[in-house]
Scaffold this motif. Sequence first.
Motif, mmCIF file in Angstrom:
data_model
loop_
_atom_site.group_PDB
_atom_site.id
_atom_site.type_symbol
_atom_site.label_atom_id
_atom_site.label_comp_id
_atom_site.label_asym_id
_atom_site.label_seq_id
_atom_site.Cartn_x
_atom_site.Cartn_y
_atom_site.Cartn_z
ATOM 1 N N VAL A 112 0.842 -1.199 0.000
ATOM 2 C CA VAL A 112 0.000 0.000 0.000
ATOM 3 C C VAL A 112 0.878 1.250 0.000
ATOM 4 C CG1 VAL A 112 -1.645 1.372 1.352
ATOM 5 C CG2 VAL A 112 -2.007 -1.082 1.064
ATOM 6 N N ILE A 113 1.897 1.264 0.851
ATOM 7 C CA ILE A 113 2.794 2.425 0.920
ATOM 8 C C ILE A 113 3.508 2.641 -0.411
ATOM 9 C CG2 ILE A 113 4.923 3.299 1.988
ATOM 10 C CD1 ILE A 113 3.891 1.940 4.615
ATOM 11 N N MET A 114 4.007 1.582 -1.010
ATOM 12 C CA MET A 114 4.693 1.716 -2.306
ATOM 13 C C MET A 114 3.720 2.159 -3.392
ATOM 14 S SD MET A 114 7.780 1.252 -1.565
ATOM 15 C CE MET A 114 8.532 1.170 -3.163
ATOM 16 N N GLY A 115 2.483 1.675 -3.336
ATOM 17 C CA GLY A 115 1.478 2.103 -4.301
ATOM 18 C C GLY A 115 1.218 3.602 -4.208
ATOM 19 N N ILE A 116 1.198 4.105 -2.988
ATOM 20 C CA ILE A 116 0.988 5.542 -2.787
ATOM 21 C C ILE A 116 2.144 6.333 -3.379
ATOM 22 C CG2 ILE A 116 0.926 7.350 -1.019
ATOM 23 C CD1 ILE A 116 -0.712 5.281 0.713
ATOM 24 N N PHE A 117 3.375 5.908 -3.093
ATOM 25 C CA PHE A 117 4.546 6.668 -3.529
ATOM 26 C C PHE A 117 4.920 6.456 -4.994
ATOM 27 C CE2 PHE A 117 5.225 6.848 1.081
ATOM 28 C CZ PHE A 117 5.381 8.216 1.222
ATOM 29 N N PHE A 164 2.857 4.902 -7.521
ATOM 30 C CA PHE A 164 1.781 4.902 -8.505
ATOM 31 C C PHE A 164 0.673 5.903 -8.192
ATOM 32 C CE2 PHE A 164 3.573 0.543 -8.291
ATOM 33 C CZ PHE A 164 4.235 0.561 -9.509
ATOM 34 N N ASN A 165 0.955 6.807 -7.262
ATOM 35 C CA ASN A 165 -0.008 7.853 -6.889
ATOM 36 C C ASN A 165 -1.382 7.307 -6.516
ATOM 37 O OD1 ASN A 165 1.830 10.002 -7.284
ATOM 38 N ND2 ASN A 165 1.491 9.848 -9.489
ATOM 39 N N GLU A 166 -1.398 6.179 -5.814
ATOM 40 C CA GLU A 166 -2.666 5.635 -5.352
ATOM 41 C C GLU A 166 -3.232 6.532 -4.252
ATOM 42 O OE1 GLU A 166 -1.975 1.525 -4.341
ATOM 43 O OE2 GLU A 166 -1.606 0.991 -6.427
ATOM 44 N N PRO A 167 -4.541 6.506 -4.042
ATOM 45 C CA PRO A 167 -5.167 7.432 -3.092
ATOM 46 C C PRO A 167 -4.715 7.218 -1.644
ATOM 47 C CG PRO A 167 -6.778 5.849 -3.934
ATOM 48 C CD PRO A 167 -5.511 5.639 -4.701
ATOM 49 N N THR A 168 -4.739 8.310 -0.890
ATOM 50 C CA THR A 168 -4.361 8.266 0.524
ATOM 51 C C THR A 168 -5.514 8.753 1.391
ATOM 52 O OG1 THR A 168 -3.418 10.477 0.379
ATOM 53 C CG2 THR A 168 -1.906 8.636 0.082
ATOM 54 N N SER A 169 -6.668 8.192 1.188
ATOM 55 C CA SER A 169 -7.829 8.606 1.971
ATOM 56 C C SER A 169 -7.634 8.225 3.437
ATOM 57 C CB SER A 169 -9.093 7.928 1.433
ATOM 58 O OG SER A 169 -9.047 6.530 1.676
ATOM 59 N N ARG A 200 -8.226 4.525 4.098
ATOM 60 C CA ARG A 200 -7.110 3.643 3.713
ATOM 61 C C ARG A 200 -6.009 3.685 4.764
ATOM 62 N NH1 ARG A 200 -4.440 3.707 -1.821
ATOM 63 N NH2 ARG A 200 -4.302 1.499 -1.475
ATOM 64 N N LEU A 201 -5.670 4.886 5.217
ATOM 65 C CA LEU A 201 -4.588 5.029 6.194
ATOM 66 C C LEU A 201 -4.969 4.425 7.545
ATOM 67 C CD1 LEU A 201 -3.332 8.609 5.288
ATOM 68 C CD2 LEU A 201 -2.399 6.400 4.542
ATOM 69 N N ILE A 202 -6.205 4.576 7.945
ATOM 70 C CA ILE A 202 -6.679 3.954 9.191
ATOM 71 C C ILE A 202 -6.624 2.429 9.060
ATOM 72 C CG2 ILE A 202 -8.739 3.569 10.619
ATOM 73 C CD1 ILE A 202 -9.426 6.568 10.050
ATOM 74 N N SER A 203 -7.011 1.919 7.919
ATOM 75 C CA SER A 203 -6.981 0.466 7.695
ATOM 76 C C SER A 203 -5.561 -0.061 7.753
ATOM 77 C CB SER A 203 -7.630 0.130 6.349
ATOM 78 O OG SER A 203 -8.978 0.528 6.341
#
Length: 105
Positions: A71-76, A78-83, A86-89
């Motif tokens: 998830v962290i790599m996807g955010i950094f 591939f610009n995946e969402p950081t709602s 998602r962060l709480i999960s």
Amino acid sequence: MDWLTLAIAGLLEVVWAVGLKYSEGFTRLWPSVGTVIAMVLSVVLLSLAMRSLPMGTAYAVWVGIGAVGTVIMGIFLFNEPTSAMRLISVAMIIIGIVGLKLATP
């Protein structure tokens, strides 16, 4: 030492998950080769860690490290969402990993 082995196995799971994206369905040679190597090493290290760690704990921690890292790599990468959800999960997965570590003799 087995916890370190398990952590490395989990990090390699992140490598192969990201590698799957870069391999584009195993249509690109070198990303595909790297992905398969990371897969094999990850599972081998997981199996070594399971020699002394409980199977359920080791597997859950391995999957958790892989999930959080991916998830962290996807955010950094591939610009995946950081709602917030998602962060709480992800935080709840981390709490679960820590809980399993603390509950394992």
